[in-house]
Write a protein that holds these residues in place. Sequence first.
Motif, PDB file in Angstrom:
ATOM      1  N   ARG A 199       0.479   2.843 -11.644  1.00  0.00           N
ATOM      2  CA  ARG A 199      -0.961   2.755 -11.371  1.00  0.00           C
ATOM      3  C   ARG A 199      -1.414   1.298 -11.314  1.00  0.00           C
ATOM      4  N   ARG A 200      -0.874   0.487 -12.231  1.00  0.00           N
ATOM      5  CA  ARG A 200      -1.263  -0.923 -12.248  1.00  0.00           C
ATOM      6  C   ARG A 200      -0.810  -1.633 -10.977  1.00  0.00           C
ATOM      7  N   LEU A 201       0.408  -1.353 -10.522  1.00  0.00           N
ATOM      8  CA  LEU A 201       0.904  -2.002  -9.312  1.00  0.00           C
ATOM      9  C   LEU A 201       0.158  -1.519  -8.072  1.00  0.00           C
ATOM     10  N   GLU A 202      -0.150  -0.234  -8.032  1.00  0.00           N
ATOM     11  CA  GLU A 202      -0.881   0.271  -6.868  1.00  0.00           C
ATOM     12  C   GLU A 202      -2.277  -0.322  -6.789  1.00  0.00           C
ATOM     13  N   ALA A 203      -2.817  -0.755  -7.916  1.00  0.00           N
ATOM     14  CA  ALA A 203      -4.122  -1.428  -7.917  1.00  0.00           C
ATOM     15  C   ALA A 203      -3.998  -2.909  -7.583  1.00  0.00           C
ATOM     16  N   GLU A 204      -2.776  -3.427  -7.494  1.00  0.00           N
ATOM     17  CA  GLU A 204      -2.540  -4.841  -7.179  1.00  0.00           C
ATOM     18  C   GLU A 204      -1.563  -4.940  -6.009  1.00  0.00           C
ATOM     19  N   PRO A 205      -2.007  -4.640  -4.798  1.00  0.00           N
ATOM     20  CA  PRO A 205      -1.095  -4.657  -3.643  1.00  0.00           C
ATOM     21  C   PRO A 205      -0.480  -6.016  -3.380  1.00  0.00           C
ATOM     22  N   ARG A 207       0.834  -1.194   0.000  1.00  0.00           N
ATOM     23  CA  ARG A 207       0.000   0.000   0.000  1.00  0.00           C
ATOM     24  C   ARG A 207       0.869   1.244   0.000  1.00  0.00           C
ATOM     25  N   ARG A 208       0.436   2.257  -0.755  1.00  0.00           N
ATOM     26  CA  ARG A 208       1.170   3.509  -0.831  1.00  0.00           C
ATOM     27  C   ARG A 208       0.960   4.319   0.443  1.00  0.00           C
ATOM     28  N   ALA A 254       9.029  -6.691  -7.710  1.00  0.00           N
ATOM     29  CA  ALA A 254       7.747  -6.542  -8.400  1.00  0.00           C
ATOM     30  C   ALA A 254       7.786  -5.372  -9.368  1.00  0.00           C
ATOM     31  N   VAL A 255       8.483  -4.300  -8.992  1.00  0.00           N
ATOM     32  CA  VAL A 255       8.589  -3.139  -9.876  1.00  0.00           C
ATOM     33  C   VAL A 255       9.384  -3.492 -11.122  1.00  0.00           C
ATOM     34  N   LEU A 256      10.523  -4.159 -10.937  1.00  0.00           N
ATOM     35  CA  LEU A 256      11.342  -4.545 -12.085  1.00  0.00           C
ATOM     36  C   LEU A 256      10.579  -5.494 -13.007  1.00  0.00           C
ATOM     37  N   TYR A 257       9.848  -6.431 -12.425  1.00  0.00           N
ATOM     38  CA  TYR A 257       9.049  -7.352 -13.242  1.00  0.00           C
ATOM     39  C   TYR A 257       7.955  -6.612 -14.003  1.00  0.00           C
ATOM     40  N   ALA A 258       7.235  -5.717 -13.320  1.00  0.00           N
ATOM     41  CA  ALA A 258       6.130  -5.004 -13.971  1.00  0.00           C
ATOM     42  C   ALA A 258       6.641  -4.132 -15.107  1.00  0.00           C
ATOM     43  N   ILE A 259       7.784  -3.478 -14.910  1.00  0.00           N
ATOM     44  CA  ILE A 259       8.359  -2.644 -15.971  1.00  0.00           C
ATOM     45  C   ILE A 259       8.740  -3.505 -17.167  1.00  0.00           C
TER      46      ILE A 259
END
Length: 331
Positions: free
Chosen positions: A129-135, A15-16, A144-149
């Motif tokens: 935005r996509r990651l913040e919607a998928e905590p 969560r942010r 998770a950030v490196l994977y999502a990018i």
Amino acid sequence: MRAVIVDCAIYRDGRRTEVPSDLAAALAEARSSGDAFLWIGLYEPTVREIERVSSQFALHPLAVEDALSAHQRPKLEVYDDSLFAVIKPVVYEHLSDTVSTDELMAFIGDSFVVTVRHGEGAPLAAVRRRLEAEPEVLRHGPTAVLYAISDAVVDHYMEVAGELQTDLEELETEVFAPTGGQDTKNTASRIYTFKRQIMEFRRAAGPLVAPMARLAGADVPFVHEHSQPFFRDVGDHLTRANEHVEGLDRLLSDILSAHLAQVGVRQNDDMRKISAWAAMAAVPTMVAGIYGMNFEHMPELGWVWAYPAVIASMGAVVLALYRQFKRRGWL
């Protein structure tokens, strides 16, 4: 400093949360939690701006130097205190039908992610935005950030490859149309320009295979131990995109060869037509040349029907040649 920081947040348990104004304090807070990490996004920072960030996060000077330069190949480098990744997003301009590349660098370390973006094509805002919607995904930390990018960039590779295929099919239709390819210079230029776009795409996607394979393996520092299947999936998509574009490149080379063959065939047809007309023109020219030499003792000069007979003979020979060339498809 806030001008160059596009976004900055601490993610705790996916969560942010609010971020202290001081970067050192924000990083200390993220590390003290145990289940949080700090994500800072930079856009085309200057030397002074990125040095301030690097001093807070102990980034390696060689990696910082690469992050300042927007002319890096996709790669993955491991340093003592961080992991440095370079990814090149691809941008397809529909109006000009051109492919261009931007650059995206990511520093992954203990409880922090620093992303550096050059150009407008990096999909970082959408990824955040996509990651913040998928905590539940963000709970895996910086990995998770490196994977999502990586996943977002490679998925866009697939979209661009599909658009390139559509444009190539249109170009192929024009080249092989019954009336297509007549403007030889323009057609060859378009094929060559298209090949340059394919090359630009391959320069971005091809070198990324090795970093994805390394991330899909084991024993990569600062990467979550259970993330290998996800990076392996990204690597599979990347392989498909590369194979797709490689097939387009081969097809484009075949189209160029076929176009050049068409040009050669048309040139041969033109040469045969020119040769046929030249042969028909040679007969009356030769006869007229003989009678134009002004000899005195030529028996035909005294004949009443000599002139029309010679004209008729020339016409008959030219007509016979014309029918012969026409039957053989030269005219």
